[in-house]
Design an enzyme around this catalytic site. Structure first.
Site, mmCIF file in Angstrom:
data_model
loop_
_atom_site.group_PDB
_atom_site.id
_atom_site.type_symbol
_atom_site.label_atom_id
_atom_site.label_comp_id
_atom_site.label_asym_id
_atom_site.label_seq_id
_atom_site.Cartn_x
_atom_site.Cartn_y
_atom_site.Cartn_z
ATOM 1 N N LYS A 118 13.326 -15.954 -8.256
ATOM 2 C CA LYS A 118 13.119 -14.969 -9.338
ATOM 3 C C LYS A 118 12.147 -15.519 -10.375
ATOM 4 O O LYS A 118 11.244 -14.826 -10.816
ATOM 5 C CB LYS A 118 14.437 -14.623 -10.049
ATOM 6 C CG LYS A 118 15.400 -13.698 -9.377
ATOM 7 C CD LYS A 118 14.927 -12.305 -9.121
ATOM 8 C CE LYS A 118 14.113 -12.193 -7.879
ATOM 9 N NZ LYS A 118 14.792 -11.912 -6.643
ATOM 10 N N GLU A 140 17.833 -18.357 -5.062
ATOM 11 C CA GLU A 140 17.481 -17.038 -5.587
ATOM 12 C C GLU A 140 16.998 -17.137 -7.035
ATOM 13 O O GLU A 140 16.023 -16.473 -7.430
ATOM 14 C CB GLU A 140 18.694 -16.101 -5.463
ATOM 15 C CG GLU A 140 18.524 -14.708 -6.044
ATOM 16 C CD GLU A 140 17.392 -13.888 -5.421
ATOM 17 O OE1 GLU A 140 16.801 -14.312 -4.419
ATOM 18 O OE2 GLU A 140 17.099 -12.830 -5.992
ATOM 19 N N CYS A 170 0.838 -1.189 0.000
ATOM 20 C CA CYS A 170 0.000 0.000 0.000
ATOM 21 C C CYS A 170 0.883 1.252 0.000
ATOM 22 O O CYS A 170 1.889 1.322 0.697
ATOM 23 C CB CYS A 170 -0.957 0.089 1.181
ATOM 24 S SG CYS A 170 -2.139 -1.242 1.262
ATOM 25 N N LYS A 199 6.194 -4.692 -3.235
ATOM 26 C CA LYS A 199 7.629 -4.505 -3.048
ATOM 27 C C LYS A 199 8.033 -4.575 -1.589
ATOM 28 O O LYS A 199 9.028 -5.182 -1.235
ATOM 29 C CB LYS A 199 8.043 -3.159 -3.647
ATOM 30 C CG LYS A 199 9.522 -2.871 -3.565
ATOM 31 C CD LYS A 199 10.294 -3.766 -4.495
ATOM 32 C CE LYS A 199 11.788 -3.563 -4.385
ATOM 33 N NZ LYS A 199 12.514 -4.722 -4.941
ATOM 34 N N HIS A 223 17.792 -37.326 -2.838
ATOM 35 C CA HIS A 223 16.981 -37.669 -1.664
ATOM 36 C C HIS A 223 15.503 -37.365 -1.898
ATOM 37 O O HIS A 223 14.745 -37.252 -0.942
ATOM 38 C CB HIS A 223 17.497 -36.924 -0.422
ATOM 39 C CG HIS A 223 18.908 -37.292 -0.085
ATOM 40 N ND1 HIS A 223 19.261 -38.514 0.443
ATOM 41 C CD2 HIS A 223 20.071 -36.612 -0.241
ATOM 42 C CE1 HIS A 223 20.570 -38.568 0.611
ATOM 43 N NE2 HIS A 223 21.093 -37.418 0.197
ATOM 44 N N TRP A 269 -2.631 -2.864 -1.618
ATOM 45 C CA TRP A 269 -2.307 -4.292 -1.647
ATOM 46 C C TRP A 269 -3.207 -4.901 -0.590
ATOM 47 O O TRP A 269 -3.029 -4.671 0.606
ATOM 48 C CB TRP A 269 -0.832 -4.512 -1.316
ATOM 49 C CG TRP A 269 -0.389 -5.931 -1.430
ATOM 50 C CD1 TRP A 269 0.034 -6.563 -2.562
ATOM 51 C CD2 TRP A 269 -0.309 -6.900 -0.375
ATOM 52 N NE1 TRP A 269 0.363 -7.868 -2.274
ATOM 53 C CE2 TRP A 269 0.166 -8.103 -0.947
ATOM 54 C CE3 TRP A 269 -0.597 -6.868 0.987
ATOM 55 C CZ2 TRP A 269 0.362 -9.258 -0.205
ATOM 56 C CZ3 TRP A 269 -0.402 -8.020 1.733
ATOM 57 C CH2 TRP A 269 0.073 -9.203 1.141
ATOM 58 N N ARG A 312 4.206 -0.501 -4.647
ATOM 59 C CA ARG A 312 3.908 -0.958 -3.285
ATOM 60 C C ARG A 312 2.604 -1.754 -3.208
ATOM 61 O O ARG A 312 2.317 -2.401 -2.202
ATOM 62 C CB ARG A 312 3.802 0.247 -2.338
ATOM 63 C CG ARG A 312 5.074 1.033 -2.205
ATOM 64 C CD ARG A 312 4.874 2.197 -1.274
ATOM 65 N NE ARG A 312 4.647 1.755 0.083
ATOM 66 C CZ ARG A 312 5.587 1.545 0.974
ATOM 67 N NH1 ARG A 312 6.841 1.727 0.647
ATOM 68 N NH2 ARG A 312 5.292 1.146 2.199
ATOM 69 N N GLU A 328 8.431 -15.894 -8.926
ATOM 70 C CA GLU A 328 7.665 -14.693 -8.555
ATOM 71 C C GLU A 328 7.260 -13.839 -9.748
ATOM 72 O O GLU A 328 6.256 -13.142 -9.680
ATOM 73 C CB GLU A 328 8.373 -13.868 -7.482
ATOM 74 C CG GLU A 328 9.580 -13.096 -7.931
ATOM 75 C CD GLU A 328 10.183 -12.264 -6.811
ATOM 76 O OE1 GLU A 328 9.445 -11.725 -5.980
ATOM 77 O OE2 GLU A 328 11.426 -12.145 -6.785
ATOM 78 N N ASN A 348 -1.992 2.084 5.429
ATOM 79 C CA ASN A 348 -1.071 1.012 5.047
ATOM 80 C C ASN A 348 -0.762 0.236 6.314
ATOM 81 O O ASN A 348 -0.188 0.784 7.245
ATOM 82 C CB ASN A 348 0.205 1.637 4.454
ATOM 83 C CG ASN A 348 1.317 0.623 4.262
ATOM 84 O OD1 ASN A 348 1.052 -0.563 4.078
ATOM 85 N ND2 ASN A 348 2.551 1.093 4.298
ATOM 86 N N GLY A 349 -1.193 -1.027 6.378
ATOM 87 C CA GLY A 349 -0.937 -1.820 7.586
ATOM 88 C C GLY A 349 -2.128 -2.693 7.900
ATOM 89 O O GLY A 349 -2.978 -2.941 7.041
HETATM 90 O O1 M6R Z 1 12.881 -5.202 1.649
HETATM 91 P P1 M6R Z 1 13.355 -6.552 2.067
HETATM 92 O O2 M6R Z 1 14.699 -6.888 1.552
HETATM 93 O O3 M6R Z 1 13.274 -6.769 3.548
HETATM 94 O O4 M6R Z 1 12.325 -7.567 1.396
HETATM 95 C C1 M6R Z 1 12.383 -8.939 1.660
HETATM 96 C C2 M6R Z 1 11.535 -9.698 0.678
HETATM 97 O O5 M6R Z 1 10.193 -9.308 0.779
HETATM 98 C C3 M6R Z 1 11.995 -9.503 -0.764
HETATM 99 O O6 M6R Z 1 13.337 -9.831 -0.931
HETATM 100 C C4 M6R Z 1 11.139 -10.374 -1.711
HETATM 101 O O7 M6R Z 1 11.408 -11.722 -1.486
HETATM 102 C C5 M6R Z 1 11.409 -9.995 -3.174
HETATM 103 N N1 M6R Z 1 10.168 -9.914 -3.883
HETATM 104 C C6 M6R Z 1 12.257 -10.974 -3.891
HETATM 105 O O8 M6R Z 1 12.478 -10.614 -5.204
#
Ligand code: M6R
Length: 613
Positions: free
Chosen positions: A490, A486, A2, A608, A509, A79, A27, A493, A105-106
Site C-alpha cells: 500500500k 500488504e 485501458c 486498476k 538474516h 494505460w 483503468r 504503490e 484494451n490489450g
Molecule cells: O483484480 P485483482 O485482484 O486480480 O488485482 C490484482 C492486483 O493487480 C491488485 O491487487 C494490485 O496489486 C493492487 N493495485 C494492489 O493495491
C-alpha cells in the site's frame, strides 16, 4: 488497463462518451481520446478524432475548444503498453484511409509481423502502437461491411483485445469484440453502448450482456447481434446490474481510497451476510457449485492470485491449514501459468481476484482447469471473466472498488475466505467450539473496524512524523506476515516510498543491516500466538536506533514502552486479526501519500485492472 466506451443512438454521443471515460479513468490515465462520426447524411459523414496526452481533463479541454457532435462514437482512456504515453500514441487509431477508427484494451502479440506484412501492401504507420496495426488490418480487409472486416482481422491476430470500431462508411454501427480483455454491451431504449466496465454506462442502462472470449457484437441504434469470429450467430442473455451508480462515486470523500477504507465495516457485513449459521455453527454458501461430498475428497488446496489478492490468499492459506488441516500452497498466478504444476482431481484451486479480469490470474485458472482441477473464483466484480469461467465460487460483495490501491476488496476477500474456511473445515471435521468462535469473531469485526476508523486522525498525525522518509520496513509474524506485505505494498504503490515486508524473524538474516535512525520500521505486534517472539524482534530494532511504529492490541502498555508510535486495534481471534491490523496501515499509507502530494487514486504507472501479462 485501458478503458473503452462506445455509443450509438439518437443523442449527441460526446457527453455520453466523456461521462463514460470519467468512470473508466481508474483503468488507465496517461492519455484519452474520442472518435465521433459527424454529419447528417452519407454525403457529409466525417470521422473526427480528438485525443490528448495526460489525464482526461486534457481531452475535456480539447473538445471544449474543438467540439465534435454526432450520434455514434467511441472513446478510450489509455494505460500504455506499446509506445510512450503521448498524444500521437493515444487512441483512437485510424486505418490507412482514415475512414475506420478503433480503440483497444490489450496487447496484439504478432503486431510486428502484421506491421511488416501491411507495409508490403503499402500501409504507412504513424505511431508505435499495436493498436494502429490492428486498425490498418481491419482496413485491409474492408469490403463494405465493418463487422466482416473486423472478424477477418481478428482471425489472424494473436494476443489479447477488447475493441470497439466505427467507420464513417458504415454509419451508426459499432463493432465490438473481446479476447482476454473485458467488454460489455449496454442495452438501452433505442440506444446501445459498449464498455470495458458497466460503471461507464450505468447512468444510462442497467441491462447488459457480457461477451465471452472470441465473441463479437454488432450494435446499431436498432439493436444488437452477437457472433463468433467465424460469423456464426450466438444468443446472449440480457442481465440486470443490481448495484447503484452512487456506489462508484466519492460521496463527499476527498479520494475513492479514503471512501473505500471507510466502507469496510459495511463490506464485511455484506461479505458474511446470510452465510453464517448460528444454530449449527456452520457456513452456508450459495453458488459454490461444489458439493460437500466433493469437498470432503479434497486433499490439497492451491491459491492463485496477484498483488493484494495474493496477500489475501496467504491469509487464506494460514486459515485453511489451521482449521481444515489440509496442505495449502499460494502461487503467484504469473509464475504458476508457465510452470509445470502438479494438479490433480483432489486439488481444490481457489482463484482470488477483485476485478475478475487479471490476465495472469485468468490464464493460471484456465491452466489449472485444463489439468483437471476444480477452480472456485473469489471475485468482486459480478459477471467478470474469472467469475464466469470458474467452476463455482463466491462473490465478496465489496461493491465497486475504484481506487487503484485495493483496500475494501482485501478485507472482504479475507472475510469471505474465513467463511469458506469454516465451510471446508466443518466438512473436514472441525469441532463446534472453534467454529463458534470464528463465527462470533466475524460478527464483531464490523464494529471493531468502526472503532479503528474513528481514530483515523491519529494515523494522520503519525504519518506527518514519517512522511519525509524514503524507506520503510514492515514486519509481522503468523497471520500478520501477509499484513506486513500488504502494508508495504500500500505504501509503495501510492506514496512511492520504498517499502518492504518481511516475516519479522527474517530481519536478522539481512534486512537488519538497514536499520538506523532513518529507517522507520512498522511492527504488527498484536496479542496473538506470535506476540512474545515479535516483541524480541522489536527490541532488536530498538537496540539499533530504529524508529518503531507498532500496531498493537488495545491495552498493551508494554508495546508503548518500546515503540515510538502505536496504532491500537481491538482484540480478536488470531485468524481474524488481519481484518483489523491492516486498517491503520491503509490509513497510514493514505495520509503519507496525501502529505507527499501524490495522486492517491491514480498512482503513476499503475492501473486498476491488469488485463495484460
Ligand atoms: O483484480 P485483482 O485482484 O486480480 O488485482 C490484482 C492486483 O493487480 C491488485 O491487487 C494490485 O496489486 C493492487 N493495485 C494492489 O493495491
Amino acid at each position: 488497463m485501458c478503458g473503452i466506451v462506445g455509443y450509438t443512438g439518437p443523442r449527441d454521443c460526446l457527453p455520453i462518451l466523456i461521462g463514460g471515460l470519467e468512470r473508466l479513468e481508474y483503468r488507465g490515465y496517461d492519455s484519452a481520446g474520442v472518435a465521433v462520426v459527424t454529419g447528417d447524411s452519407p454525403d457529409d459523414y466525417s470521422l473526427e478524432i480528438r485525443k490528448e496526452e495526460g489525464k482526461l481533463q486534457g481531452l475535456k479541454d480539447l473538445v471544449e475548444a474543438q467540439p465534435v457532435s454526432g450520434t455514434f462514437g467511441i472513446a478510450h482512456t489509455r494505460w500504455a503498453t506499446h509506445g510512450a504515453p503521448n498524444q500521437i500514441n493515444a487512441h483512437p487509431h485510424t486505418d490507412e484511409t482514415d475512414h475506420i477508427a478503433l480503440v483497444h484494451n490489450g496487447i496484439i502479440e504478432n503486431c510486428d509481423a502484421l506491421r511488416e506484412m501491411l507495409k508490403t501492401k503499402g500501409h504507412t504507420f504513424h505511431t508505435e502502437t499495436d493498436t494502429e496495426v490492428l486498425c490498418h488490418l481491419v482496413g485491409e480487409y474492408w469490403d463494405g461491411s465493418l463487422e466482416k472486416a473486423v472478424a477477418a482481422a481478428l482471425r489472424i491476430v494473436e494476443g489479447a483485445y477488447g475493441i470497439a470500431v466505427i467507420s464513417d462508411l458504415d454509419p451508426g454501427k459499432i463493432v465490438g469484440a473481446r479476447k482476454g480483455s473485458p467488454l460489455v454491451v449496454g442495452v438501452g431504449d433505442g440506444e446501445y453502448f459498449v464498455a470495458s466496465d458497466v460503471a461507464a454506462i450505468l447512468s444510462h442502462t442497467n441491462q447488459v450482456i457480457y461477451l465471452a472470449d472470441e465473441e463479437m457484437v454488432v450494435v446499431t441504434r436498432r439493436g444488437f447481434r452477437t457472433q463468433t469470429l467465424n460469423e456464426i450467430p450466438i444468443a446472449k442473455d440480457v442481465e440486470e446490474i443490481t448495484w447503484e451508480l452512487s456506489q462508484a462515486e466519492k460521496g463527499g470523500y476527498e479520494h475513492f481510497m479514503l471512501k473505500e477504507i471507510f466502507e469496510q465495516p459495511r463490506c464485511i457485513q455484506n461479505a458474511i451476510r446470510g452465510r453464517l449459521e448460528d444454530d449449527g455453527w456452520r457456513a452456508h454458501i450459495g453458488g459454490l457449485n461444489i458439493s460437500d461430498e466433493e469437498l470432503a475428497r479434497v486433499e490439497r488446496v492451491v491459491f492463485l492470485a496477484c498483488g493484494t489478492s495474493w496477500h489475501a490468499a496467504m491469509i487464506g492459506e494460514y486459515m485453511i491449514e489451521e482449521y481444515c488441516r489440509l496442505p495449502v500452497e499460494v502461487e503467484y498466478a504469473s509464475e504458476f501459468r508457465y510452470r509445470d504444476p502438479v494438479i490433480d482431481g483432489k486439488t481444490l484451486v481457489l482463484v482470488i481476484s477483485q476485478s475478475g479480469e487479471t490476465a495472469d490470474t485468468l490464464a493460471a485458472m484456465r491452466e489449472a482447469q485444463r489439468r483437471g482441477a476444480m477452480a472456485l473464483g473469489i471475485c468482486n466484480v459480478v459477471g467478470s471473466t474469472i467469475a464466469r469461467e470458474a467452476d463455482g465460487g463466491m462473490y465478496i460483495h465489496a461493491g465497486p472498488e475504484i481506487g487503484v490501491a485495493s483496500t475494501k476488496a482485501f478485507t472482504s476477500q479475507v472475510a469471505t475466505l474465513a467463511v469458506l474456511t469454516l465451510h471446508l473445515a466443518r466438512i473436514h471435521g472441525l469441532s463446534d467450539e472453534p467454529a463458534r468462535s470464528l463465527i462470533h469473531g466475524l460478527r464483531r469485526i464490523p464494529d471493531q473496524m468502526e472503532a479503528i476508523l474513528a481514530d483515523a486522525s491519529h494515523c494522520r498525525v503519525v504519518a506527518e512524523k514519517y512522511a519525509h522518509h524514503a524507506n520503510c520496513l514492515y514486519l509481522g509474524r503468523g497471520y500478520n506476515f501477509p499484513v506486513a506485505l500488504e502494508g508495504a505494498l500500500k505504501l509503495k504503490e501510492i506514496s512511492y516510498v520504498h517499502a518492504e515486508g518481511y516475516p519479522a524473524a527474517e530481519m536478522k538474516h539481512g534486512p537488519i543491516a538497514l536499520i538506523d535512525e532513518n529507517m522507520p520500521v512498522v511492527f504488527i505486534c498484536t496479542k496473538d500466538r506470535a506476540y512474545d517472539k515479535i516483541k524480541s524482534n522489536m527490541a532488536e530494532v530498538k537496540a539499533r536506533s530504529g524508529r518503531i511504529i507498532a500496531v498493537a492490541t488495545e491495552g498493551d502498555t508494554h508495546v508503548e514502552g518500546i515503540a515510538d508510535d502505536v496504532f491500537y486495534i481491538p482484540q480478536t481471534i488470531d485468524a481474524l486479526v488481519p481484518l483489523l491490523s491492516v486498517l491503520p496501515l491503509q490509513l497510514y499509507s493514505y495520509y503519507v501519500a496525501v502529505l507527499r502530494g501524490c495522486n492517491v487514486d491514480q498512482p503513476r504507472n499503475l492501473a486498476k485492472s491488469v488485463t495484460v501479462e
